[in-house]
Enzyme design. Sequence first.
Site, mmCIF file in Angstrom:
data_model
loop_
_atom_site.group_PDB
_atom_site.id
_atom_site.type_symbol
_atom_site.label_atom_id
_atom_site.label_comp_id
_atom_site.label_asym_id
_atom_site.label_seq_id
_atom_site.Cartn_x
_atom_site.Cartn_y
_atom_site.Cartn_z
ATOM 1 C CB CYS A 79 60.915 32.255 5.162
ATOM 2 S SG CYS A 79 62.140 31.242 4.303
ATOM 3 C CE LYS A 139 65.755 31.539 7.569
ATOM 4 N NZ LYS A 139 65.800 30.360 6.732
#
Length: 406
Positions: free
Chosen positions: A255, A201
Amino acid sequence: MINVIGLGYIGLPTALMLASHGVEVIGTDYNKELVATLNAGKTTFKEKDLDELFTEAVGKGIKFTTEYQVTNIYIVSVPTPYDKFSKKVDACYVISAVKTIMSVCQKGTIVVIESTVSPGTIDKYVRPVIEENGFIIGKDINLVHAPERIIPGNMVYELLHNNRTIGADDKTIGEKIKEVYASFCQGEIVVTDIRTAEMTKVVENTFRAVNIAFANELAKICRHDNMDVYEIIRICNMHPRVNILQPGPGVGGHCISVDPWFLVGDYPGLAKVIGESMKTNDRMPDFVLNRIYEIMKENNMTDFNRVGLYGLSYKENVDDSRESPTIQLLESQERHLAAPIKSYDPYFENDIVPNQYHDFDKFLEDTDLVVIMVNHNHIKNNIDKLKGKIIFDTRKCCDIPGTYSL
């Protein structure tokens, strides 16, 4: 029954998606006002198709509360900021959630960490909390990491169609949680170990950040020698193995602007390219501010109060201002003690910065230099209203002759 912990930008859509596909779900959040809003039948942020999904989930029986539930599956979807000095992940919200789960859960519980964390975070912070509460991991409690992979503005579609990764100590447990996500996810779901899931991720968002930084650095080089970065990128991208991204005023959201720092913080001697890339992206709001100075000087402008920034969100067509380049620019400009710059964003009904307008026409009336920071559909549909203004377009969405670019 699944108890989803954290009803923010990721937790809420996840809970709604599960419930709308027949899974019994109770959503929990410590924010009483947020829970009250959801129980009053209203969503807490704007997102394409979210209201329809909310209505469907409520019809299927989803409930919202501030209380943790006694159940056998928890999905933890709480924020994971980073320490601005060490660049390491701040796992305090995850730790707090797991501690509370341990106080109410029973043996046999599966705890799914959906929050994005750096590699090793679950080993370092989550496992000790479980063990301190007298549980044996793998026997009494099972751990899973299922990082989200969606983007604001297209969350509902991506929840349905994006591939997912499930990391687990025990493959059998991983397959069980895979079935939970497969209740709605039409993409491929890969089961692996926890540390690999953590790393993949973070690496995904780091890859994107580094590529954005290359485009941003290219824009600075081209500006230095008065070259057209967009024309150069257009021609370079005609090469079959070249795909350069478009430069922009900075990187926001929770993110791309945050996750790569986890690797820099954990591997400071190794993550050199990543670190420099993040610095390049973080400096873009100041680069834009300097361009504003240059454009003002070229047009004999002396009053910052006649400058207007269009767009406060970190990306187009959302009301998400987390790590927004516009807000970073405003904070930097404030440190220079100049008159406050105006701003406008159609997605924010309440003030989130000083000198914020809520009427687009009034914003334009009081502005000579319009700086397009976000390419909302709204501005693209109202470009003609900018005619006669000095325009600085950081997103290359305006084709009015004379428009300034990065």
